[in-house]
Design an enzyme around this catalytic site. Structure first.
Site, PDB file in Angstrom:
ATOM      1  N   LYS A  54    -106.002  67.342 -10.650  1.00 58.80           N
ATOM      2  CA  LYS A  54    -106.769  66.157 -10.234  1.00 58.80           C
ATOM      3  C   LYS A  54    -105.815  64.997  -9.928  1.00 58.80           C
ATOM      4  CE  LYS A  54    -110.861  67.593 -12.778  1.00 58.80           C
ATOM      5  NZ  LYS A  54    -111.781  67.466 -13.913  1.00 58.80           N
ATOM      6  N   GLN A  98    -111.919  64.745 -19.628  1.00 62.35           N
ATOM      7  CA  GLN A  98    -111.980  66.190 -19.400  1.00 62.35           C
ATOM      8  C   GLN A  98    -112.691  66.885 -20.558  1.00 62.35           C
ATOM      9  OE1 GLN A  98    -111.026  67.482 -16.541  1.00 62.35           O
ATOM     10  NE2 GLN A  98    -111.278  69.642 -17.036  1.00 62.35           N
ATOM     11  N   ASP A 121    -117.610  61.890 -12.487  1.00 62.53           N
ATOM     12  CA  ASP A 121    -118.142  63.228 -12.770  1.00 62.53           C
ATOM     13  C   ASP A 121    -119.652  63.283 -12.541  1.00 62.53           C
ATOM     14  OD1 ASP A 121    -116.207  65.103 -13.518  1.00 62.53           O
ATOM     15  OD2 ASP A 121    -116.087  64.361 -15.583  1.00 62.53           O
TER      16      ASP A 121
HETATM   17  N1  GUN Z   1    -114.295  70.667 -17.519  1.00 62.30           N
HETATM   18  C1  GUN Z   1    -114.560  71.632 -16.599  1.00 62.30           C
HETATM   19  N2  GUN Z   1    -115.052  71.090 -15.476  1.00 62.30           N
HETATM   20  C2  GUN Z   1    -115.088  69.757 -15.677  1.00 62.30           C
HETATM   21  C3  GUN Z   1    -115.482  68.665 -14.872  1.00 62.30           C
HETATM   22  O1  GUN Z   1    -115.926  68.807 -13.731  1.00 62.30           O
HETATM   23  N3  GUN Z   1    -115.374  67.433 -15.436  1.00 62.30           N
HETATM   24  C4  GUN Z   1    -114.910  67.246 -16.704  1.00 62.30           C
HETATM   25  N4  GUN Z   1    -114.850  65.999 -17.180  1.00 62.30           N
HETATM   26  N5  GUN Z   1    -114.530  68.244 -17.477  1.00 62.30           N
HETATM   27  C5  GUN Z   1    -114.619  69.492 -16.960  1.00 62.30           C
END
Ligand code: GUN
Length: 287
Positions: A54, A98, A121
């Site tokens: 990311k 995350q 998100d």
């Molecule tokens: N863990 C797996 N996919 C995601 C996501 O899209 N966002 C977040 N914050 N954690 C994740």
């Protein structure tokens, strides 16, 4: 019939070029880069890779990505304090923590603490509520990416039968809302659904997000259907496969997403899009 592949990698590259142009325009107008801040607690190997990806993807399109790493044993209070500080920082346009979090931290408390205007998100209950009432907010990245992929096939969603397998908050539920908003007739299936193959066979559009390697077989698919495979499962030989048995599914589907190279590249692309959406909306609010 042999299905056509929906090339998520190519589409993601095309969309990221557009995001890079928007990011440059943002820098010119506001004399700073839009900022995406990612909080990672602990050392979960998959999460370490996802969060690095990311950060790197943000940098590539001219968004200032910053990763904040906290130790596995950080207290919930300290994590909430960090989230509060990032909420208050005007250089932070997008913020995500995350998941999964260690067991001693309640993920709902953490998601609820993120400012809805920075919740790239789309997990905050304010944003999920806005989505379910058809009002503008920030929408979860994977379902948003899937809508871009479906558009590539030319499928007319109006009145189409859409079947989603998997009712997660991250994919299944927001996916259902987005498809409903486009006038599809939506069935949301899960582990207790009776005769799942028969329900799937009725689908013009089948979205599978269950986390079970190759669960959906070719004979579950209506001839010509669009199949979106959200799964990424590692087989013992290390091969990456989806939740759909792609080889048999290709014999029935009209279109199908490959794994890897389908949904995956679109998710981060939509995170970058969401960051710019959040940045622009926040600054318009502040102007
Ligand atoms: N863990 C797996 N996919 C995601 C996501 O899209 N966002 C977040 N914050 N954690 C994740």
């Amino acid at each position: 019939m042999v299905a056509r592949l929906i090339d998520g990698k190519a589409l993601a590259a095309q969309l990221r070029a557009g995001v890079a142009e928007d990011a440059a325009r943002f820098r010119e107008r506001h004399h700073r880069a839009a900022g995406l801040h990612v909080v990672l607690v602990g050392e979960d190997p998959a999460s370490v890779i996802y969060t690095r990806n990311k950060e790197k993807a943000a940098a590539k399109v001219g968004i200032a990505g910053q990763l904040h790493r906290l130790p596995e044993d950080v207290s919930e209070a300290a994590l909430l304090e960090q989230v509060g500080a990032l909420n208050a920082d005007d250089a932070v346009d997008g913020l995500l923590v995350q998941l999964p979090l260690p067991d001693h931290i309640d993920p709902n408390r953490v998601v609820d603490a993120i400012s809805p205007s920075k919740d790239v998100d789309g997990f905050h209950p304010m944003n999920t509520g806005l989505l379910s009432t058809g009002r503008p907010g920030l929408v979860a990245c994977t379902p948003r990416g899937i809508m871009h992929l479906i558009a590539q096939t030319g499928l007319d969603l109006k009145g189409a039968r859409a079947v989603i397998v998997g009712r997660s908050n991250i994919v299944g539920k927001p996916m259902a809302q987005l498809l409903l908003a486009q006038h599809a007739t939506v069935t949301l299936c899960h582990s207790r659904t009776r005769d799942l193959p028969a329900v799937c066979r009725d689908a013009d559009l089948l979205v599978v997000a269950v986390g079970q390697a190759q669960m959906v077989k070719g004979d579950w698919i209506k001839p010509g259907a669009v199949v979106i495979d959200v799964g990424t499962n590692r087989l013992e030989g290390r091969k990456l496969v989806g939740d759909v048995d792609t080889e048999s599914a290709k014999e029935h589907a009209g279109w199908i997403t490959p794994v890897p190279g389908g949904v995956g590249p679109m998710t981060i692309t939509c995170l970058l899009e969401n960051t710019l959406i959040a940045a622009r909306r926040r600054l318009a609010d502040l102007d």
